[in-house]
Design an enzyme around this catalytic site. Structure first.
Site, PDB file in Angstrom:
ATOM      1  N   VAL A 157     -22.923  12.057 -34.173  1.00 32.11           N
ATOM      2  CA  VAL A 157     -21.728  12.144 -35.009  1.00 32.11           C
ATOM      3  C   VAL A 157     -22.143  12.459 -36.442  1.00 32.11           C
ATOM      4  CG1 VAL A 157     -19.664  10.958 -35.801  1.00 32.11           C
ATOM      5  CG2 VAL A 157     -20.548  10.497 -33.516  1.00 32.11           C
ATOM      6  N   LYS A 230     -16.324  14.401 -32.558  1.00 34.62           N
ATOM      7  CA  LYS A 230     -16.997  13.326 -33.294  1.00 34.62           C
ATOM      8  C   LYS A 230     -16.015  12.212 -33.617  1.00 34.62           C
ATOM      9  CE  LYS A 230     -20.416  16.549 -35.044  1.00 34.62           C
ATOM     10  NZ  LYS A 230     -20.693  17.589 -36.024  1.00 34.62           N
TER      11      LYS A 230
END
Ligand SMILES: NC(=O)c1ccc[n+]([C@@H]2O[C@H](COP(=O)([O-])OP(=O)(O)OC[C@H]3O[C@@H](n4cnc5c(N)ncnc54)[C@H](OP(=O)(O)O)[C@@H]3O)[C@@H](O)[C@H]2O)c1
Length: 345
Positions: A157, A230
Site C-alpha cells: 500500500v 490500496k
C-alpha cells in the site's frame, strides 16, 4: 548472538524482486550483526521457471541473469525450466514466501495460489502484491491465524510508505475518523509534471513507466483502480471494514486537462488524486477522486516522486506521513522490514 537461518522463496524477479535481492546481498552483515538473521534464498521463480538450491542461490547471480535478459531457469546447475511457482513452494521447504508477482485483479493469480499454498504449509508470507489482498484478504488472514504464521504486506500500500504500519501499530486504541492518501505514484507524478512542468499527459505517463513505477497495465493507475485497491486493503487491514472494489467510488485522472490544472493553480489550489475513507454512521465511505486541495493541506505540496497519507483520529491527533520514492527500492525494502519484524517479535 545465536544466528537463525531463515530460508526464503521469491516469486517474481521483476522491479521489486530484483531490488529485494540486491538489498539481501548488501544488508547481509547488518542482518546478521543486528538481528541475528541469516537470510538464505533457496528458491526463485519467474515466467521461465524456477531455480532451487537447498544450500542457497546467490542473489547477485540471479540479478545478473535477469540483467542479461535470461530467466531464473538459466541458473547454472539449479535452474528448473518450466517449474511453476506453486511447485517450487512445495519443493523448497522454505520458511518464508516473498511474493512479488504482478497484481492480477481478476483471480489474483499467480500470487494468490502461491500465498495459499505457502500459508497452508506453515510458511510466513510477505507480499507487495495487492491482487490477492484485495480479492481474498479475510481468507488469507484466517489461514495465517489458523497456521500460526504471519501475513505481512507493508509494501503493498503505497510502496515504502508505512501506511499500514502507522494505522495498525501507532494508532492502536484510537478511532480513525478520516483517512486521506495519495497512494499512487504514477498519477501523482503525471499531475505534478503537467501542473508544474507543462508536460503533456502522454509524456508524463511515459516517464513514470520508464522509472518502473507504473503498473504493467497503466489504466490501473490512471483510472484510479490502483489507488482504490490500496484503499480496500487499508479499509480491511486498518479500519476493520470488510470492503471490495465495488464499495469504492472511483474516478481517475484521464479527464484532467492542463486547463483545469491552471485554473486550480490560479485559485491557490492543486489537483491531486486523493483516496479517502470518511467515517459515517454506517461505516466508512470510500472514494478515489481528483480533488482540489488547499495549499495548506498536508498532501498538497507533495512533489512528483512522493506519496503520502493523513490519518485524522479522535485521540492520536492528525498524523501525516510522506515518502519520496524515486525508484521502487523502498517497496523492496518494505519487504525486508516485514521479514525482520516477523523474526524480531
Ligand atoms: N513497481 C512498483 O513500484 C511497485 C510498488 C508497490 C507494489 N508493487 C507490486 O509488486 C509486485 C511486483 O511488481 P514489479 O514492478 O516488480 O512487477 P514486474 O516488474 O512486472 O515483475 C513481475 C515478476 O513476476 C514474474 N512473473 C509473472 N508471472 C509469473 C508466474 N506465473 N510465475 C512466476 N513468476 C511470474 C515476472 O517474470 P519475468 O521476469 O519472467 O517476466 C517478473 O519477474 C506487483 O504486484 C506490483 O503491483 C510494485
Amino acid at each position: 548472538m545465536a544466528i537463525e537461518r531463515v530460508k526464503l522463496v521469491l516469486i517474481g524477479v521483476g522491479n521489486i524482486g530484483r531490488r529485494f535481492l540486491g538489498i539481501l546481498a548488501c544488508k547481509e552483515e547488518t542482518l546478521r550483526d543486528r538481528f541475528g538473521l541469516e537470510l538464505v534464498l533457496v528458491g526463485a521463480a519467474d515466467t521461465s521457471g524456477a531455480a532451487l538450491a537447498a544450500e542457497g542461490l546467490d542473489p547477485l547471480q540471479v540479478i545478473q541473469l535477469k540483467r542479461e535478459g535470461q530467466g531464473v531457469a538459466a541458473y547454472p546447475l539449479f535452474g528448473k525450466a518450466g517449474m511453476g511457482a506453486v511447485e517450487l513452494i512445495q519443493q523448497a521447504q522454505a520458511d518464508v514466501l516473498l511474493e512479488a508477482s504482478p497484481t492480477n485483479l481478476r483471480d489474483g493469480q499467480p500470487g494468490l495460489g502461491c500465498m495459499e499454498e505457502a500459508l497452508r504449509r506453515g510458511m510466513h508470507v510477505v507480499t507487495s502484491n495487492k491482487g490477492p489482498l484485495v480479492l481474498a484478504y479475510s481468507r488469507l488472514v484466517e489461514l495465517a491465524v489458523e497456521k500460526g504464521v504471519r501475513l505481512a504486506f507493508s509494501g503493498a500500500v503505497a510502496g515504502g510508505l508505512p501506511t499500514v504500519n502507522i494505522g495498525r501499530r501507532d494508532l492502536v486504541g484510537s478511532d480513525i475518523l478520516r483517512l486521506e492518501g495519495i497512494l499512487n505514484l504514477t498519477t501523482n507524478y503525471i499531475l505534478t509534471q503537467m501542473a508544474e512542468r507543462g508536460k503533456s499527459y502522454a509524456e508524463a505517463l511515459a516517464e513514470a513507466q520508464a522509472q518502473g513505477h507504473a503498473e504493467a497495465n497503466p489504466s490501473l493507475d490512471v483510472e484510479g483502480w490502483d489507488a482504490a485497491n490500496k484503499l480496500v486493503i487499508l479499509a480491511q487491514s486498518v479500519l476493520g471494514q470488510a470492503a471490495s472494489l465495488e464499495d469504492v467510488e472511483v474516478e481517475g485522472i484521464t479527464g484532467i486537462g492542463s486547463e483545469e490544472l491552471k485554473q486550480a493553480k490560479a485559485s491557490g489550489k492543486v489537483i491531486k488524486l486523493v483516496a479517502k475513507a470518511e467515517r459515517e454512521d454506517s461505516g466508512y465511505r470510500l472514494s478515489v477522486q481528483p480533488t482540489w486541495l488547499d495549499l495548506s493541506h498536508p498532501l498538497a505540496r507533495l512533489t512528483a516522486h512522493q506519496m503520502g497519507i493523513v490519518y485524522h483520529t479522535d485521540i492520536n491527533g492528525t498524523i501525516a506521513a510522506t515518502i519520496v520514492e524515486e525508484d521502487p527500492l523502498p517497496t523492496a525494502a518494505a519487504m525486508l522490514r516485514d521479514l525482520i519484524n516477523i523474526y524480531s517479535q
